[in-house]
Design a protein around this motif. Structure first.
Motif, PDB file in Angstrom:
ATOM      1  N   MET A  83      43.987  23.155 -71.395  1.00 16.05           N
ATOM      2  CA  MET A  83      43.736  22.219 -70.331  1.00 16.05           C
ATOM      3  C   MET A  83      43.357  22.870 -68.878  1.00 16.05           C
ATOM      4  N   LYS A 120      41.302  25.079 -68.334  1.00 19.22           N
ATOM      5  CA  LYS A 120      39.929  25.612 -67.983  1.00 19.22           C
ATOM      6  C   LYS A 120      39.101  24.217 -68.146  1.00 19.22           C
ATOM      7  N   LEU A 121      39.503  23.018 -68.213  1.00 17.91           N
ATOM      8  CA  LEU A 121      38.706  21.792 -68.157  1.00 17.91           C
ATOM      9  C   LEU A 121      38.638  21.488 -66.729  1.00 17.91           C
ATOM     10  N   GLN A 122      37.654  20.540 -66.350  1.00 19.99           N
ATOM     11  CA  GLN A 122      37.640  20.090 -65.096  1.00 19.99           C
ATOM     12  C   GLN A 122      38.188  18.657 -65.064  1.00 19.99           C
ATOM     13  N   GLN A 169      36.930  15.941 -67.033  1.00 18.89           N
ATOM     14  CA  GLN A 169      37.306  16.178 -68.493  1.00 18.89           C
ATOM     15  C   GLN A 169      38.534  15.747 -68.876  1.00 18.89           C
ATOM     16  N   ILE A 170      39.452  16.300 -67.965  1.00 15.83           N
ATOM     17  CA  ILE A 170      41.046  15.897 -68.436  1.00 15.83           C
ATOM     18  C   ILE A 170      41.524  14.431 -68.248  1.00 15.83           C
ATOM     19  N   GLY A 206      30.231  18.921 -70.090  1.00 15.99           N
ATOM     20  CA  GLY A 206      31.368  19.150 -71.385  1.00 15.99           C
ATOM     21  C   GLY A 206      31.740  18.281 -72.249  1.00 15.99           C
ATOM     22  N   PHE A 243      33.623  20.154 -74.857  1.00 16.65           N
ATOM     23  CA  PHE A 243      35.074  20.592 -74.609  1.00 16.65           C
ATOM     24  C   PHE A 243      35.830  19.130 -74.617  1.00 16.65           C
ATOM     25  N   ILE A 244      35.574  18.221 -74.415  1.00 12.12           N
ATOM     26  CA  ILE A 244      36.026  17.117 -74.592  1.00 12.12           C
ATOM     27  C   ILE A 244      36.410  16.725 -76.072  1.00 12.12           C
ATOM     28  N   LYS A 290      38.944  19.157 -77.652  1.00  9.67           N
ATOM     29  CA  LYS A 290      40.255  18.601 -77.183  1.00  9.67           C
ATOM     30  C   LYS A 290      40.563  17.437 -78.270  1.00  9.67           C
ATOM     31  N   LYS A 315      34.370  26.165 -81.025  1.00  8.14           N
ATOM     32  CA  LYS A 315      35.583  26.036 -80.055  1.00  8.14           C
ATOM     33  C   LYS A 315      36.687  25.680 -80.757  1.00  8.14           C
TER      34      LYS A 315
END
Length: 90
Positions: free
Chosen positions: A3, A5-7, A10-11, A37, A40-41, A44, A73
């Motif tokens: 987490m 590494k996420l903006q 994004q979190i 991103g 990435f989302i 996750k 990923k």
């Protein structure tokens, strides 16, 4: 995927998705501008779904590069198949 590494946005998106899953919501869409991103989302979110053992997920993309990036990923121990479907608009 860490987490850290996420903006922050994004979190926040991941938190909202997890809350919706906890409420039993089954249909969701991620809509963000290019470069924010989403992959990435989604990665996750797949980790969360894998932990919950939901078993089914449909990822639809018109881009082979998105499919390949998502597969990179994710680790190899996930129980999801990712398919690419060409989506065309008239």
């Amino acid at each position: 995927m860490e987490m850290s590494k996420l903006q922050p946005y994004q979190i926040k998106a991941i938190d909202v998705i997890q809350e919706a899953l906890n409420r039993g919501q089954k249909h969701m869409a991620i809509e963000m501008p290019p470069g924010f991103g989403k992959i990435f989302i989604l990665a996750k979110t797949l980790e969360i779904l894998n932990r919950l053992g939901t078993g089914k997920l449909l990822v639809v993309t018109s881009s082979l590069s998105i499919k390949e990036e998502l597969e990179k990923k994710l680790s190899t121990n996930y129980q999801f198949d990712i398919y690419m479907m060409r989506v065309c608009c008239p």
